[in-house]
Design a protein around this motif. Sequence first.
Motif, short mmCIF file in Angstrom:
data_model
loop_
_atom_site.label_atom_id
_atom_site.label_comp_id
_atom_site.label_asym_id
_atom_site.label_seq_id
_atom_site.Cartn_x
_atom_site.Cartn_y
_atom_site.Cartn_z
N VAL A 1 7.55 -37.42 19.91
CA VAL A 1 8.55 -38.09 18.87
C VAL A 1 7.92 -38.13 17.63
O VAL A 1 8.69 -38.49 16.64
CB VAL A 1 9.03 -39.22 19.42
N VAL B 1 7.95 -49.28 14.53
CA VAL B 1 7.82 -47.67 14.94
C VAL B 1 7.54 -47.64 16.37
O VAL B 1 7.89 -46.78 17.13
CB VAL B 1 6.73 -47.32 13.87
N ASP B 2 6.56 -48.35 16.85
CA ASP B 2 6.23 -48.29 18.29
C ASP B 2 7.26 -48.50 19.23
O ASP B 2 7.45 -48.10 20.27
CB ASP B 2 4.92 -49.06 18.72
N VAL B 3 7.90 -49.66 18.90
CA VAL B 3 9.30 -50.05 19.74
C VAL B 3 10.21 -49.06 19.76
O VAL B 3 10.52 -48.33 20.91
CB VAL B 3 9.76 -51.39 19.07
N ALA C 1 9.66 -45.78 19.13
CA ALA C 1 9.04 -44.58 19.79
C ALA C 1 9.23 -44.64 21.15
O ALA C 1 9.31 -43.90 21.79
CB ALA C 1 7.69 -44.49 19.21
N THR C 2 8.78 -45.77 21.89
CA THR C 2 8.81 -46.07 23.22
C THR C 2 10.51 -45.98 23.65
O THR C 2 10.61 -45.22 24.82
CB THR C 2 8.43 -47.61 23.56
N ALA C 3 11.44 -46.32 22.90
CA ALA C 3 12.72 -46.31 23.11
C ALA C 3 13.18 -44.89 23.16
O ALA C 3 13.92 -44.38 23.99
CB ALA C 3 13.75 -47.08 22.19
N MET D 1 11.16 -42.14 23.87
CA MET D 1 10.76 -41.66 24.81
C MET D 1 11.50 -41.76 26.34
O MET D 1 11.27 -41.02 27.07
CB MET D 1 9.13 -41.81 24.88
N ALA D 2 12.20 -43.03 26.04
CA ALA D 2 12.91 -43.49 27.40
C ALA D 2 14.01 -42.98 27.32
O ALA D 2 15.04 -43.33 28.28
CB ALA D 2 12.65 -45.10 27.25
N MET E 1 16.50 -43.86 25.19
CA MET E 1 17.55 -44.83 24.96
C MET E 1 18.26 -44.68 23.66
O MET E 1 17.87 -43.69 22.90
CB MET E 1 16.89 -46.38 24.55
#
Lengths: 567, 567
Positions: free
Chosen positions: B337, B414-416, B418-420, B422-423, B425
């Motif tokens: 991402v 940014v990390d939150v 990025a996680t969203a 990849m999931a 969301m």
Amino acid sequence: MQNPRNIVIIGGVAGGMSCATRLRRLDEFARITIIEKGPYISSASCGIPYALGGVITDEAKLHVQTVDKIKSWFNVDVMTNTELTSIQRQRKTAVVRDLLSGKDSALPYDKLVLAMGAEAAMPSMKGLDDIASGIFVLQTITDLQNVEKFIAENNCRRAAVIGGGFIGLETVENLRKKGLEVALLEYAPHVFPLLDGDLAVLLDDELRRNQVELKLDARISEIKRSPSSSSNSTLEISLEGCDPVTADLVIVAAGVRPRNTIAKAAGLAVGPTGGITVDNLMRTSDPDVYAVGDMVETHNIVAGRDMPLALAGPANRQGRLVADVIAGRSVQYRGNVGSSVCRVFGKTAGLVGFSTERLDRLGLQYEYVTVHPPHHVAWYPGAEAMTMKLGFEVPGGRLLGLQIVGGEGVDKRVDVVATAMMAGMTAEDLEHLELAYAPPYGAAKDPINMAGFAAGNVLRGDVRIVHAADLVNGGRTDLDQFQVVDVRSVDEYSRGHLRGAVNIPLGELRQRIGELKVDKPVLAYCWVGYRGYVASRILRQGIDTPVFNLDGGFKVVKEEGYTSLQE
Amino acid sequence: MQNPRNIVIIGGVAGGMSCATRLRRLDEFARITIIEKGPYISSASCGIPYALGGVITDEAKLHVQTVDKIKSWFNVDVMTNTELTSIQRQRKTAVVRDLLSGKDSALPYDKLVLAMGAEAAMPSMKGLDDIASGIFVLQTITDLQNVEKFIAENNCRRAAVIGGGFIGLETVENLRKKGLEVALLEYAPHVFPLLDGDLAVLLDDELRRNQVELKLDARISEIKRSPSSSSNSTLEISLEGCDPVTADLVIVAAGVRPRNTIAKAAGLAVGPTGGITVDNLMRTSDPDVYAVGDMVETHNIVAGRDMPLALAGPANRQGRLVADVIAGRSVQYRGNVGSSVCRVFGKTAGLVGFSTERLDRLGLQYEYVTVHPPHHVAWYPGAEAMTMKLGFEVPGGRLLGLQIVGGEGVDKRVDVVATAMMAGMTAEDLEHLELAYAPPYGAAKDPINMAGFAAGNVLRGDVRIVHAADLVNGGRTDLDQFQVVDVRSVDEYSRGHLRGAVNIPLGELRQRIGELKVDKPVLAYCWVGYRGYVASRILRQGIDTPVFNLDGGFKVVKEEGYTSLQE
């Protein structure tokens, strides 16, 4: 055009205020009334400990909105110093009392929103009712003003805080900042009871370093005016099995209880913990009455059941969601994962999901891994170690809990895992997360990736782990059943090691594998777990006996209360 | 037992090293050889700018692993100062050259892993080849040592950095820390070219505040020994259309090019950007040859196509994945991402996904919202504003990009996201995220929730927005087509406002709505966008003409390069 609807909201902070302002944005024509017991609305209760400590110097900053502005911007009527006294559900009327005049009035509603919060729970102790002054809770700005006045007028030098959860810990820190001596009395064996004891112990050290007198397992029997002439303090708290604690004032932060009396009297359903029962539209058992925030039980995604959660974030989002529902939007509350963070002097503690102690009580099948990564690359100045425990379901890997104690960067990792949990990710999914890296911020393999690698290795069966907690008295197994191999350097080994361990440094393990017996399982370990893991991989492929790695390494033994395993 | 397999890995940092150590943990018996061109392995290249600036005081810290330790812990053979010269794919042999002796040798492989990285791209300029010394790149520890030696020996006082991306920006900051005067030459109209110009301009200000001479849109024509007797500097860089820049040394950080020459010569497929083509097992067009890191094109999840991504995190995880694949594990690379973060003096810039400029080029149907939340609650001391632009697909809401410039807490958001991403969301899902809150860390409505609310309001059609960028010359629309309403206070309005705006403070809007005409669309705005949004909701329900809100408010106009819209 039909008559505008009457929406009555009980409670003018967090959930209630979010509901009112959102509803106005969605519906310009509804009549919206907020009933607030206190003199202020929209006050930032979370800032109260910091205002006490002088970190926030201007209390006015805690008044996020005023009654006038709420009227002028949102056309919402606010009745302050007004309390709900009963709900007449058949007549769809809320009866409220003006606390200044004592006058009651009846407010008709089409929809009623309860956002009344929770009240401070008082521990049971003899003498509590006899103490006329000096015992406080710290929930409202009025409470804050009372405490500040009392400290100033009585020249208080010493405080006792009852309860070592979020509010208790923040209060302790801020009383110390204010220059008072502080004793912290916690009923549980460790502070931050939502964390595992072996992690919370890292906070105990931080509290002691900051001259906080820590009384754990504290069973308070009595509170009284200090009879001792040797004490300058005015209150004395008797504890079972240890010396009494004296203080000039006591702040009680021993948890909260949902404000359910009026709801119960009105016949609304209440859950096993006393929180109002709501569905995923935040409707109570009466579809015209909604409830949000600290006074309800909501769906916990991890536990799969309704539970209370007294936190500001969920309260605000629930209030907003009720506005959407009342406005006819198609939305559903998705449930909570329990994300929280707390500063304790120079440390930060964070939690999302549940501790392993809680997972045990929930009866979930889980495993956990312990890692100690620095919050950013170790070679960049200022790296602060964190201790992370990641719990996950076995065999599926569903994320069940992340606990962290550290300094910088704890909040970030909690939020990443909270997001992953809400997305239904597994512990193995954390291996693949692409998290932003530059030296001041993280690592090419972020602590979250590291926890994912450790968990993935367990889930895939690449390593079998033993926890220090398994090895102490009452644990699942016994150190003596293993041949214990310390794979650290000779120097590290010489400064303390597990009882009965032999020392084979990792670099010599391939050559010296013949020294190990095949009739006894091997427990390998190092300082944080990585060399032990590498060793266990070498041994798994080189010796015909079960091989285990000590989760989190010897650092767990040294720092988390397992020194009985050491020699 | 069959003969152990020969695994040859070209490149001894990041991807190569992760591959070697992971493979050894999975397979104790493979023969693993690392070929490294330089004298060191596993060096922390990301720390090089900070070592130059003296932030990292001990260069030894950048050597994360040594050849001896890799041999002793992992039984991996390392050949340093050794370069790959060709791949004989039919014979499954890698030909390598000892750079010290000049001797070639042929290494047979069962699997070959290319982790050769990328080399610094040199801008085309006249005279480059004539400059014998003083022009450097900053990729390796050897480069660092050369730069440090040159600065010391020549008593350099002034440096020019060519390229304002991650490395260029970090280098500029660290040269300033070292006490040099610094000019930064960037070909694009703004630094950090991966960001939108209107966001990157916030970094320009920070650079200028730190006495960096900033040359944007810099077209370098020539570099030569300084002819001017008035200059103490030894090099002169000629720029089209402006005065030349002089410097004692030049550091080129103008991007990288995948090291593909040998792979191409061996007939391996290469993508349109020059990166080696790999599948989701990181296999090249030859199934016995893998490639990872800066030299490959990998699947970009947002764009849905293969693209290069020269970042340490993905390189490491790709190397680890190749080890899994070679060991027979069932894994797949999930794609990128593009999470990144960069410190620029006191600011932090972060990005995940793409800027809107890139989204335009990708041809995606998107909208974006701009929000300016403080990184934690405003009433807690030390709150730092951030500017966030969140891009999302319309109508579906798929997350396409988050750009942030701010201070503290940028990396977390940014990390939150990025996680969203990849999931899988959506922007609306961000509304529901339960992120940890305590006053020192965030807000009950975290900046991520705020961005989600703003995006959700757009996606649901509750607000229509206009961007400042739409209103300037060349934009999609014209300010004059709107009746422009400034809903801030009289005082705020008097200090500057949008051209042609009338001032109706939000609190007066309901009463004064009759002052607006119905034959022209309304553009409401405030300082950051919230009051403008509330106003647009009032107007949407009160006046029969289209109503828009200025995204991000007047703050965008004032701070992000749109002051031409102001009067």
